[in-house]
Design a protein around this motif. Sequence first.
Motif, PDB file in Angstrom:
ATOM      1  N   GLN A 215     -82.673  83.500  -2.001  1.00  0.00           N
ATOM      2  CA  GLN A 215     -81.283  84.107  -2.251  1.00  0.00           C
ATOM      3  C   GLN A 215     -80.384  83.802  -1.101  1.00  0.00           C
ATOM      4  O   GLN A 215     -79.291  83.224  -1.405  1.00  0.00           O
TER       5      GLN A 215
ATOM      6  N   GLU B  24     -79.746  80.026  -0.624  1.00  0.00           N
ATOM      7  CA  GLU B  24     -78.647  79.349  -1.739  1.00  0.00           C
ATOM      8  C   GLU B  24     -77.226  79.873  -1.406  1.00  0.00           C
ATOM      9  O   GLU B  24     -76.438  79.085  -1.292  1.00  0.00           O
ATOM     10  N   LYS B  25     -77.213  81.189  -0.839  1.00  0.00           N
ATOM     11  CA  LYS B  25     -75.933  81.618  -0.599  1.00  0.00           C
ATOM     12  C   LYS B  25     -75.374  80.731   0.631  1.00  0.00           C
ATOM     13  O   LYS B  25     -74.032  80.263   0.533  1.00  0.00           O
ATOM     14  N   GLN B  26     -75.974  80.727   1.527  1.00  0.00           N
ATOM     15  CA  GLN B  26     -75.680  79.825   2.763  1.00  0.00           C
ATOM     16  C   GLN B  26     -75.303  78.406   2.241  1.00  0.00           C
ATOM     17  O   GLN B  26     -74.502  77.821   2.936  1.00  0.00           O
ATOM     18  N   LEU B  27     -76.034  77.734   1.453  1.00  0.00           N
ATOM     19  CA  LEU B  27     -75.874  76.339   0.936  1.00  0.00           C
ATOM     20  C   LEU B  27     -74.691  76.353   0.287  1.00  0.00           C
ATOM     21  O   LEU B  27     -73.894  75.301   0.522  1.00  0.00           O
ATOM     22  N   GLU B  28     -74.288  77.189  -0.520  1.00  0.00           N
ATOM     23  CA  GLU B  28     -72.900  77.286  -1.267  1.00  0.00           C
ATOM     24  C   GLU B  28     -71.851  77.322  -0.033  1.00  0.00           C
ATOM     25  O   GLU B  28     -70.824  76.788  -0.423  1.00  0.00           O
ATOM     26  N   GLN B  29     -71.933  78.072   0.961  1.00  0.00           N
ATOM     27  CA  GLN B  29     -70.879  78.291   1.910  1.00  0.00           C
ATOM     28  C   GLN B  29     -70.640  76.895   2.621  1.00  0.00           C
ATOM     29  O   GLN B  29     -69.644  76.690   2.975  1.00  0.00           O
ATOM     30  N   CYS B  30     -71.885  76.289   2.848  1.00  0.00           N
ATOM     31  CA  CYS B  30     -71.864  74.914   3.601  1.00  0.00           C
ATOM     32  C   CYS B  30     -70.951  73.991   2.831  1.00  0.00           C
ATOM     33  O   CYS B  30     -70.242  73.156   3.210  1.00  0.00           O
TER      34      CYS B  30
END
Length: 156
Positions: free
Chosen positions: A147, A150-156
């Motif tokens: 989770q 995924e959150k960090q991937l969205e921020q990137c």
Amino acid sequence: FDSLPPARYKETMNTVLVWIQQSETKLCMPQVAVAEYEIMEQRLRELKALQSSLQEQQKGLNYLSTTVDDMSRKAPTEVSQRYRSEIEVILGRWKKLSAQLLERCQKIEELMTKLQRFQNDTKTLKKWMAEVDVFLKEEWPALGDSQALEKQLEQC
């Protein structure tokens, strides 16, 4: 006596010539690139003041022109021609000065707009860079925390 200019003519002529000379000198200042908005504002105010002064001096120029026209009707041709050429030179300098003033004011206003836009864009970019810097310095999630990844991937 009708062909001679009145005393006021010579006084006005001297005043207008001195004003033109001083204004031309002010406009001869070398133009340098300025990256400070306040300096550009000051220069624009100076040029606008010069434009106002130009409008004030217009009365004197109009007086000179009408006086030359009046003298031309009464004076011998050679005298009339001399005064006509004198006023034509002054009118030429006047028109050139007027055009230069207008052009310089427009150029400074245009450059001020561009500088303001650039400064705003720079602020926005610096803010974004600071946010990215904070993001990059954040602690990376553990490999098993899907989770958080995924959150960090969205921020990137």
